[in-house]
Design a protein around this motif. Structure first.
Motif, PDB file in Angstrom:
ATOM      1  N   ASP A   1      36.694  41.306  41.426  1.00 22.60           N
ATOM      2  CA  ASP A   1      37.227  42.642  41.171  1.00 22.60           C
ATOM      3  C   ASP A   1      38.640  42.745  41.757  1.00 22.60           C
ATOM      4  O   ASP A   1      38.942  42.185  42.799  1.00 22.60           O
ATOM      5  CB  ASP A   1      36.299  43.682  41.807  1.00 22.60           C
ATOM      6  CG  ASP A   1      36.663  45.103  41.409  1.00 22.60           C
ATOM      7  OD1 ASP A   1      37.433  45.282  40.442  1.00 22.60           O
ATOM      8  OD2 ASP A   1      36.171  46.036  42.075  1.00 22.60           O
ATOM      9  N   ARG A   2      39.492  43.492  41.105  1.00 22.77           N
ATOM     10  CA  ARG A   2      40.903  43.626  41.514  1.00 22.77           C
ATOM     11  C   ARG A   2      41.035  44.182  42.933  1.00 22.77           C
ATOM     12  O   ARG A   2      41.930  43.811  43.662  1.00 22.77           O
ATOM     13  CB  ARG A   2      41.622  44.548  40.516  1.00 22.77           C
ATOM     14  CG  ARG A   2      43.070  44.727  40.776  1.00 22.77           C
ATOM     15  CD  ARG A   2      43.831  43.723  39.954  1.00 22.77           C
ATOM     16  NE  ARG A   2      45.257  43.989  40.036  1.00 22.77           N
ATOM     17  CZ  ARG A   2      46.124  43.050  40.352  1.00 22.77           C
ATOM     18  NH1 ARG A   2      45.724  41.835  40.590  1.00 22.77           N
ATOM     19  NH2 ARG A   2      47.394  43.329  40.389  1.00 22.77           N
ATOM     20  N   ARG A   3      40.098  45.061  43.307  1.00 19.10           N
ATOM     21  CA  ARG A   3      40.154  45.642  44.644  1.00 19.10           C
ATOM     22  C   ARG A   3      39.872  44.621  45.738  1.00 19.10           C
ATOM     23  O   ARG A   3      40.293  44.788  46.870  1.00 19.10           O
ATOM     24  CB  ARG A   3      39.149  46.788  44.769  1.00 19.10           C
ATOM     25  CG  ARG A   3      39.493  47.984  43.909  1.00 19.10           C
ATOM     26  CD  ARG A   3      38.405  49.008  43.995  1.00 19.10           C
ATOM     27  NE  ARG A   3      37.222  48.445  43.312  1.00 19.10           N
ATOM     28  CZ  ARG A   3      35.986  48.852  43.456  1.00 19.10           C
ATOM     29  NH1 ARG A   3      35.722  49.840  44.270  1.00 19.10           N
ATOM     30  NH2 ARG A   3      34.993  48.299  42.815  1.00 19.10           N
ATOM     31  N   LEU A   4      39.167  43.558  45.401  1.00 15.09           N
ATOM     32  CA  LEU A   4      38.799  42.553  46.395  1.00 15.09           C
ATOM     33  C   LEU A   4      39.787  41.396  46.479  1.00 15.09           C
ATOM     34  O   LEU A   4      39.658  40.539  47.341  1.00 15.09           O
ATOM     35  CB  LEU A   4      37.403  42.007  46.081  1.00 15.09           C
ATOM     36  CG  LEU A   4      36.279  43.038  46.086  1.00 15.09           C
ATOM     37  CD1 LEU A   4      34.972  42.385  45.652  1.00 15.09           C
ATOM     38  CD2 LEU A   4      36.149  43.666  47.444  1.00 15.09           C
TER      39      LEU A   4
ATOM     40  N   GLN B   1      46.239  40.756  48.585  1.00 17.69           N
ATOM     41  CA  GLN B   1      47.451  41.504  48.267  1.00 17.69           C
ATOM     42  C   GLN B   1      48.621  40.850  49.003  1.00 17.69           C
ATOM     43  O   GLN B   1      48.559  40.655  50.209  1.00 17.69           O
ATOM     44  CB  GLN B   1      47.326  42.963  48.713  1.00 17.69           C
ATOM     45  CG  GLN B   1      46.203  43.720  48.066  1.00 17.69           C
ATOM     46  CD  GLN B   1      46.458  43.956  46.589  1.00 17.69           C
ATOM     47  OE1 GLN B   1      47.587  44.155  46.168  1.00 17.69           O
ATOM     48  NE2 GLN B   1      45.402  43.905  45.802  1.00 17.69           N
TER      49      GLN B   1
END
Length: 174
Positions: A102-105, A108
């Motif tokens: 998932d993009r949130r995981l 960054q």
């Protein structure tokens, strides 16, 4: 009998004096409220803006520190530069397998957003009365009229009787 009348006059004298000064104090407070309300509200707005600018400045200083660390690491650590470039361009090494998450995981590369500092400058209890004097000229005029009437009442009606001050003075011998 004369001592009782002097005693009553002295008891009445302090009450009259207290009322006199109370009228003057209320008149001064009304006048100050009328005259100073625009300045106090401007000061409060400037103080709020100053606080917001300080919060923004701290946030920007932290970002600068982070970017300085990243720039220093890019100049001194070749392995870090390779990993960052590989991450930014989604480069895959030969034989490496990628697992979709998932993009949130995902990692960054940019700094995480900092939580906003809570503003402690909430609306003070006295801003509403100040705002009423600032926004409505009729309220200012009423306050000034009441202040003037209080001064007139204080000086016209709340003076000690002349005979009480003369009676309280010791008589000179001639």
């Amino acid at each position: 009998m004369a001592s009782r009348s002097i005693s009553k006059q002295s008891n009445l004298g302090w009450l009259v004096s207290l009322l006199f000064w109370a009228c003057l104090l209320v008149a001064v407070a009304l006048f100050a409220l009328t005259v100073l309300s625009p300045k106090v509200l401007a000061f409060l707005e400037l103080e709020k803006e100053y606080h917001q600018n300080q919060v923004r400045l701290v946030r920007l200083e932290r970002q600068v520190e982070y970017f300085d660390k990243v720039a220093s690491a890019l100049q001194t650590d070749a392995e870090f530069a390779k990993e960052l470039a590989r991450f930014e361009f989604d480069a895959v090494r030969p034989g490496e397998e990628r697992i979709a998450v998932d993009r949130r995981l995902s990692l960054q590369a940019s700094p995480p957003p900092e939580p906003l500092l809570q503003s402690t400058s909430s609306v003070e209890w006295y801003t509403l009365p100040l705002r009423t004097f600032l926004d409505d000229p009729r309220n200012r005029n009423r306050a000034l009229v009441v202040a003037a009437l209080l001064v007139i009442v204080a000086f016209a009606f709340l003076q000690e009787p002349a005979n009480s001050t003369a009676a309280s003075r010791p008589r000179s011998r001639r």
